[in-house]
Design a protein around this motif. Sequence first.
Motif, PDB file in Angstrom:
ATOM      1  N   GLU A   1       3.992   2.237  -0.338  1.00 13.58           N
ATOM      2  CA  GLU A   1       3.058   2.215   0.788  1.00 13.58           C
ATOM      3  C   GLU A   1       1.710   1.609   0.441  1.00 13.58           C
ATOM      4  N   GLY A   2       1.492   1.217  -0.806  1.00  7.72           N
ATOM      5  CA  GLY A   2       0.197   0.724  -1.236  1.00  7.72           C
ATOM      6  C   GLY A   2      -0.625   1.834  -1.858  1.00  7.72           C
ATOM      7  N   ASP A   3      -1.712   1.453  -2.499  1.00  9.84           N
ATOM      8  CA  ASP A   3      -2.551   2.413  -3.207  1.00  9.84           C
ATOM      9  C   ASP A   3      -3.825   2.754  -2.434  1.00  9.84           C
ATOM     10  N   SER A   4      -4.577   1.750  -2.051  1.00  9.67           N
ATOM     11  CA  SER A   4      -5.832   1.990  -1.341  1.00  9.67           C
ATOM     12  C   SER A   4      -5.565   2.158   0.150  1.00  9.67           C
ATOM     13  N   GLU A   5      -6.568   2.676   0.857  1.00 11.02           N
ATOM     14  CA  GLU A   5      -6.445   2.812   2.303  1.00 11.02           C
ATOM     15  C   GLU A   5      -6.266   1.448   2.965  1.00 11.02           C
ATOM     16  N   GLU A   6      -6.921   0.432   2.429  1.00 12.00           N
ATOM     17  CA  GLU A   6      -6.782  -0.918   2.982  1.00 12.00           C
ATOM     18  C   GLU A   6      -5.343  -1.414   2.836  1.00 12.00           C
ATOM     19  N   GLU A   7      -4.728  -1.175   1.665  1.00 11.22           N
ATOM     20  CA  GLU A   7      -3.342  -1.591   1.456  1.00 11.22           C
ATOM     21  C   GLU A   7      -2.392  -0.825   2.374  1.00 11.22           C
ATOM     22  N   LYS A   8      -2.630   0.465   2.524  1.00 14.52           N
ATOM     23  CA  LYS A   8      -1.763   1.269   3.396  1.00 14.52           C
ATOM     24  C   LYS A   8      -1.868   0.821   4.843  1.00 14.52           C
ATOM     25  N   TYR A   9      -3.088   0.501   5.267  1.00 14.27           N
ATOM     26  CA  TYR A   9      -3.255  -0.021   6.623  1.00 14.27           C
ATOM     27  C   TYR A   9      -2.451  -1.314   6.810  1.00 14.27           C
ATOM     28  N   TRP A  10      -2.535  -2.210   5.845  1.00 13.23           N
ATOM     29  CA  TRP A  10      -1.884  -3.504   6.006  1.00 13.23           C
ATOM     30  C   TRP A  10      -0.361  -3.356   6.022  1.00 13.23           C
ATOM     31  N   ALA A  11       0.169  -2.475   5.178  1.00 11.95           N
ATOM     32  CA  ALA A  11       1.618  -2.221   5.207  1.00 11.95           C
ATOM     33  C   ALA A  11       2.020  -1.631   6.559  1.00 11.95           C
ATOM     34  N   ASP A  12       1.222  -0.681   7.064  1.00 11.82           N
ATOM     35  CA  ASP A  12       1.509  -0.089   8.372  1.00 11.82           C
ATOM     36  C   ASP A  12       1.455  -1.135   9.478  1.00 11.82           C
ATOM     37  N   ALA A  13       0.460  -2.011   9.427  1.00 11.72           N
ATOM     38  CA  ALA A  13       0.303  -3.027  10.468  1.00 11.72           C
ATOM     39  C   ALA A  13       1.489  -3.987  10.491  1.00 11.72           C
ATOM     40  N   MET A  14       1.923  -4.429   9.309  1.00 10.17           N
ATOM     41  CA  MET A  14       3.063  -5.343   9.258  1.00 10.17           C
ATOM     42  C   MET A  14       4.355  -4.642   9.686  1.00 10.17           C
ATOM     43  N   CYS A  15       4.463  -3.367   9.362  1.00 10.44           N
ATOM     44  CA  CYS A  15       5.615  -2.600   9.827  1.00 10.44           C
ATOM     45  C   CYS A  15       5.598  -2.487  11.346  1.00 10.44           C
ATOM     46  N   ASP A  16       4.458  -2.124  11.914  1.00 12.24           N
ATOM     47  CA  ASP A  16       4.398  -1.901  13.355  1.00 12.24           C
ATOM     48  C   ASP A  16       4.634  -3.193  14.141  1.00 12.24           C
ATOM     49  N   LEU A  17       4.148  -4.306  13.630  1.00 10.83           N
ATOM     50  CA  LEU A  17       4.454  -5.594  14.259  1.00 10.83           C
ATOM     51  C   LEU A  17       5.963  -5.840  14.253  1.00 10.83           C
ATOM     52  N   THR A  18       6.600  -5.501  13.164  1.00 13.01           N
ATOM     53  CA  THR A  18       8.048  -5.717  13.048  1.00 13.01           C
ATOM     54  C   THR A  18       8.826  -4.748  13.926  1.00 13.01           C
ATOM     55  N   ILE A  19       8.305  -3.543  14.123  1.00 14.42           N
ATOM     56  CA  ILE A  19       8.932  -2.602  15.057  1.00 14.42           C
ATOM     57  C   ILE A  19       8.947  -3.195  16.467  1.00 14.42           C
TER      58      ILE A  19
ATOM     59  N   LYS B   1       3.665  -5.977  -5.105  1.00 14.94           N
ATOM     60  CA  LYS B   1       4.060  -4.576  -4.928  1.00 14.94           C
ATOM     61  C   LYS B   1       4.960  -4.430  -3.703  1.00 14.94           C
ATOM     62  N   ILE B   2       6.171  -3.945  -3.917  1.00  7.92           N
ATOM     63  CA  ILE B   2       7.088  -3.713  -2.806  1.00  7.92           C
ATOM     64  C   ILE B   2       6.582  -2.548  -1.955  1.00  7.92           C
ATOM     65  N   THR B   3       6.727  -2.648  -0.642  1.00  9.41           N
ATOM     66  CA  THR B   3       6.407  -1.549   0.264  1.00  9.41           C
ATOM     67  C   THR B   3       7.563  -1.333   1.227  1.00  9.41           C
ATOM     68  N   TYR B   4       7.505  -0.198   1.917  1.00  9.83           N
ATOM     69  CA  TYR B   4       8.514   0.068   2.939  1.00  9.83           C
ATOM     70  C   TYR B   4       8.472  -1.009   4.023  1.00  9.83           C
ATOM     71  N   ALA B   5       7.300  -1.602   4.252  1.00 11.63           N
ATOM     72  CA  ALA B   5       7.175  -2.638   5.280  1.00 11.63           C
ATOM     73  C   ALA B   5       8.013  -3.870   4.935  1.00 11.63           C
ATOM     74  N   ASP B   6       8.110  -4.199   3.650  1.00 13.18           N
ATOM     75  CA  ASP B   6       8.955  -5.328   3.246  1.00 13.18           C
ATOM     76  C   ASP B   6      10.405  -5.083   3.611  1.00 13.18           C
ATOM     77  N   LEU B   7      10.846  -3.847   3.450  1.00  9.64           N
ATOM     78  CA  LEU B   7      12.228  -3.516   3.767  1.00  9.64           C
ATOM     79  C   LEU B   7      12.464  -3.559   5.277  1.00  9.64           C
ATOM     80  N   VAL B   8      11.468  -3.131   6.048  1.00  7.07           N
ATOM     81  CA  VAL B   8      11.573  -3.202   7.508  1.00  7.07           C
ATOM     82  C   VAL B   8      11.663  -4.653   7.968  1.00  7.07           C
ATOM     83  N   ILE B   9      10.801  -5.507   7.409  1.00 10.96           N
ATOM     84  CA  ILE B   9      10.828  -6.931   7.759  1.00 10.96           C
ATOM     85  C   ILE B   9      12.156  -7.549   7.351  1.00 10.96           C
TER      86      ILE B   9
END
Length: 230
Positions: A103-121, A175-183
């Motif tokens: 999911e990323g380490d910093s809040e900024e990274e977590k936001y970006w993973a969430d944003a890319m996931c939500d776009l893909t949703i 760094k792999i994130t759950y968002a990569d798997l969603v995409i």
Amino acid sequence: MPTTHRIGQESPANKAIGGVPTIHYLDFMSRGRGQVVRLLWIDAGIAFDDVRYNNDEYPEYKRTKIAEMNPNATIPVVELNGRILVQSYAMLRHFARLLGKYEGDSEEEKYWADAMCDLTIDWRSAFVNAFFNPNKDVEYPRHMAEKRPQFLQALEQHLSSNSMSASGPYVLGDKITYADLVIYQVCHDEQLTQDGRAGLKQYPRLAKLADAVEGRENVRKFLQSAEYKG
């Protein structure tokens, strides 16, 4: 009767999440929202019990067993240590937190993973609405010609221009994130990752992400195994 198979062998990752989960999902080949949960577990080395329902038997189980576990009677549903987990993307974020990665380490990274996931949703919702439409012969070609290119271009541009993504191959660089798997999964389900990435020729950054996901050791082994249904 639904089929149940144990996938993988228990590992420290199972201990991190609290045991061996059981996932209930359709026997929908290696596709859909349930598959991306499986994919995260496979990548993390988590053993799980895979319960699959075929299309003929599922309506009865939906009214009974699934409805007992999830009042909304939707799948995937996950059982783990007496708990019932619902909503696939909430599950992904939950397991990412338990594992301390994806999911990323910093809040900024977590936001970006969430944003890319939500776009893909949003893309997956448009895809599902067209593909399972009663008028599929009209609506799915329209989706492929109009909506799908918009989502592909948006993801391509975000991943190419954002400072966290640009170096690639993943949403957060190396760094792999759950968002990569969603995409990856929606690209797979729309048949863009097959046939030498023919569907991604205009989107090299997305093709790079797909290559990286499929090149991960556990994912690569899964794609070459009998458990991969195509």
